[in-house]
Every structure is written in C-alpha cells, then in structure tokens.
Write a protein that holds these residues in place. Sequence first.
Motif, PDB file in Angstrom:
ATOM      1  N   LEU A 147       0.845  -1.192   0.000  1.00 28.59           N
ATOM      2  CA  LEU A 147       0.000   0.000   0.000  1.00 28.59           C
ATOM      3  C   LEU A 147       0.881   1.243   0.000  1.00 28.59           C
ATOM      4  O   LEU A 147       1.997   1.217   0.512  1.00 28.59           O
ATOM      5  N   PRO A 148       0.386   2.348  -0.537  1.00 22.89           N
ATOM      6  CA  PRO A 148       1.134   3.598  -0.415  1.00 22.89           C
ATOM      7  C   PRO A 148       1.288   3.977   1.067  1.00 22.89           C
ATOM      8  O   PRO A 148       0.483   3.563   1.912  1.00 22.89           O
ATOM      9  N   GLU A 149       2.290   4.770   1.374  1.00 21.68           N
ATOM     10  CA  GLU A 149       2.592   5.098   2.770  1.00 21.68           C
ATOM     11  C   GLU A 149       1.421   5.787   3.463  1.00 21.68           C
ATOM     12  O   GLU A 149       1.144   5.518   4.636  1.00 21.68           O
ATOM     13  N   GLU A 150       0.705   6.682   2.771  1.00 21.77           N
ATOM     14  CA  GLU A 150      -0.418   7.402   3.388  1.00 21.77           C
ATOM     15  C   GLU A 150      -1.531   6.446   3.772  1.00 21.77           C
ATOM     16  O   GLU A 150      -2.128   6.535   4.838  1.00 21.77           O
ATOM     17  N   MET A 151      -1.830   5.523   2.883  1.00 22.22           N
ATOM     18  CA  MET A 151      -2.909   4.572   3.162  1.00 22.22           C
ATOM     19  C   MET A 151      -2.486   3.586   4.251  1.00 22.22           C
ATOM     20  O   MET A 151      -3.291   3.200   5.097  1.00 22.22           O
ATOM     21  N   ALA A 152      -1.241   3.163   4.228  1.00 22.93           N
ATOM     22  CA  ALA A 152      -0.743   2.249   5.252  1.00 22.93           C
ATOM     23  C   ALA A 152      -0.761   2.916   6.614  1.00 22.93           C
ATOM     24  O   ALA A 152      -1.082   2.273   7.624  1.00 22.93           O
ATOM     25  N   ALA A 153      -0.443   4.218   6.691  1.00 21.39           N
ATOM     26  CA  ALA A 153      -0.490   4.935   7.963  1.00 21.39           C
ATOM     27  C   ALA A 153      -1.927   5.045   8.454  1.00 21.39           C
ATOM     28  O   ALA A 153      -2.190   4.956   9.659  1.00 21.39           O
ATOM     29  N   TYR A 154      -2.860   5.214   7.555  1.00 17.55           N
ATOM     30  CA  TYR A 154      -4.272   5.297   7.922  1.00 17.55           C
ATOM     31  C   TYR A 154      -4.762   3.966   8.510  1.00 17.55           C
ATOM     32  O   TYR A 154      -5.523   3.942   9.460  1.00 17.55           O
ATOM     33  N   LEU A 155      -4.307   2.859   7.929  1.00 12.71           N
ATOM     34  CA  LEU A 155      -4.715   1.545   8.426  1.00 12.71           C
ATOM     35  C   LEU A 155      -3.925   1.095   9.651  1.00 12.71           C
ATOM     36  O   LEU A 155      -4.351   0.209  10.366  1.00 12.71           O
ATOM     37  N   GLY A 156      -2.776   1.705   9.863  1.00 14.15           N
ATOM     38  CA  GLY A 156      -1.975   1.344  11.020  1.00 14.15           C
ATOM     39  C   GLY A 156      -1.042   0.175  10.773  1.00 14.15           C
ATOM     40  O   GLY A 156      -0.301  -0.226  11.650  1.00 14.15           O
ATOM     41  N   GLN A 157      -1.054  -0.399   9.591  1.00 15.68           N
ATOM     42  CA  GLN A 157      -0.190  -1.521   9.230  1.00 15.68           C
ATOM     43  C   GLN A 157       0.654  -1.112   8.030  1.00 15.68           C
ATOM     44  O   GLN A 157       0.121  -0.675   7.013  1.00 15.68           O
TER      45      GLN A 157
END
Length: 119
Positions: free
Chosen positions: A32-42
């Motif tokens: 996942l892109p970094e922004e989306m991964a940060a949103y999901l927490g993983q």
Amino acid sequence: MRYVRYVFMAVVGLSLILVALANRGMVTIKLLPEEMAAYLGQPLSYELPLFVVIFGGIILGLLIGFVWEWLREHKHRADARLQKREKEKLEREVKGLKRKSNEGKDEVLALLDDSPARR
C-alpha cells in the motif's frame, strides 16, 4: 530431439540460477502507499530477495495469461461440446433408421449393408 530438449532445459536452468545469484540483494515490497498504510496502522511491507520478486512476477504473469486464454477460449469449447452432442444424437438416429430398414431382412444381409466397404 530428446537431447536437444535436455540441453535447452539445462541452459534455461543455468541462466535462472545465474539470475538468482546475481540478484540476491534484499528489496522492500510495499503493498500500500505510505499514506494509506499509515491510515490503516499496518505498513504491509515485506523484505524479499530481488530474484524472488523477479521470478514471482514471471510466474504471476504466466498464470494470468493462462487464465485469460482459458476464459477467452470458453466459447470455442462450448461450441465443440454442442457439436459433439449433435454428432452423437445424429449417430444414434442413423443406427435406429438402419435397424428399422433392416428389420425384415436376413441378419447376414443387414450386416453387409452396414459394412464400411458398402459405403
């Protein structure tokens, strides 16, 4: 021809081994892109050797191509199946008509009428 195939397989195998040895460095694969991964927490990232990524891409591409071709040829397989059923139906009908036309005849003459040399 068998030896040519063995030599070809040996060359392909050797080249795959050389590619794997030349690309042993670890790479990070992020799903996942970094922004989306940060949103999901993983972070959803993996460290893999580069040759695994290369060979995995080749295998995935082959599988997608095989499935795509299998789906594309569905109409041809369905048409062949329909024609096979029609052929079997017509063969049964011809046998029934031959049996009906040879009903009153002698069995030996009926067999001679069905022989391939007569056709």
